[in-house]
Design a protein around this motif. Sequence first.
Motif, PDB file in Angstrom:
ATOM      1  N   SER A  99       0.827  -1.204   0.000  1.00  0.00           N
ATOM      2  CA  SER A  99       0.000   0.000   0.000  1.00  0.00           C
ATOM      3  C   SER A  99       0.864   1.257   0.000  1.00  0.00           C
TER       4      SER A  99
ATOM      5  N   HIS B  70      -2.798  -1.374  -6.728  1.00  0.00           N
ATOM      6  CA  HIS B  70      -3.957  -1.089  -5.884  1.00  0.00           C
ATOM      7  C   HIS B  70      -5.027  -2.170  -6.054  1.00  0.00           C
TER       8      HIS B  70
ATOM      9  N   TYR C  92      -5.326   1.980   1.413  1.00  0.00           N
ATOM     10  CA  TYR C  92      -6.054   1.484   0.243  1.00  0.00           C
ATOM     11  C   TYR C  92      -7.254   2.379  -0.064  1.00  0.00           C
TER      12      TYR C  92
ATOM     13  N   LEU D 119      -3.844  -5.268  -4.295  1.00  0.00           N
ATOM     14  CA  LEU D 119      -3.955  -5.073  -2.851  1.00  0.00           C
ATOM     15  C   LEU D 119      -5.403  -5.245  -2.391  1.00  0.00           C
ATOM     16  N   GLY D 120      -6.339  -4.696  -3.157  1.00  0.00           N
ATOM     17  CA  GLY D 120      -7.746  -4.818  -2.807  1.00  0.00           C
ATOM     18  C   GLY D 120      -8.199  -6.267  -2.765  1.00  0.00           C
TER      19      GLY D 120
ATOM     20  N   GLU E 156     -15.658  -0.297  -1.483  1.00  0.00           N
ATOM     21  CA  GLU E 156     -14.752   0.434  -0.602  1.00  0.00           C
ATOM     22  C   GLU E 156     -15.485   0.972   0.626  1.00  0.00           C
TER      23      GLU E 156
ATOM     24  N   ALA F 245      -2.816  -0.553   6.258  1.00  0.00           N
ATOM     25  CA  ALA F 245      -2.870  -0.834   4.823  1.00  0.00           C
ATOM     26  C   ALA F 245      -4.277  -0.598   4.279  1.00  0.00           C
TER      27      ALA F 245
END
Length: 244
Positions: free
Chosen positions: A30, A52, A91, A55-56, A116, A87
Amino acid sequence: MYWSVFHPHWPFVHQASFQNYEEGPLLVQSIVAMGLWATGEESARSAAVELHKVLGAALLEQRDKWECPHLDRASDFSAWPIPTLQAIVLYILFALISKGSASIGFDLKPSLPPAEMDMLASLVTTCRHLGMFHYPTILAQYSNDHVKAYIWIGVEEIKRFNLTLFKLCRSVAPSEGRCRLSATELQFPLPTGEGLWSAVTSADWHAEAAKEGTNLDKTRGPNEPWISESAELVRCIDPESGFI
């Protein structure tokens, strides 16, 4: 680029004690994504967006390891997964900063998409159930056997994480009630001065501690006023105030 461009605006990861070869991969990724975006270069930003996305997916895959949706699960976390929680905040901040998945509402606040927003709501719920907004519970994460400087860094990092989460929740459109975090919940003192927090070397840190008269034993006895004690006054003056 992360430390020089992004960190001054959102200083909730302690730079001096951060070691990328010892930190969890989610936090490192992140930070790398945000650093790539901070360069302003098109190719770097494209790479940041791709990282990104990865990471998600990882955060969602490991959701059962960091999420605490029920009070009876709070006891499962003997030590709080602070790097992972950091993190997650990075994000969500990246989603807002990159504007790739955020839109502006009629109230001129950015609005996160459902995925999100749901992650942010889960993060708030987890932190609340773990007791991360309550100073005695924060202190209970550390024992008297820990080095005093280590305790100070850990406590300060949690304080600053909490304030970052509070600012983030107030920044997004209040369309999701589960994301609301009130200043009255922030039952801990304000962070220490920036000089001590920003000190990089051990010598600088001890020099700043002596200059500010910081008593490391003070972290074990919360005698300072809590943020929550001023929340009602601020709300009476300005109901829409972000307070911090």
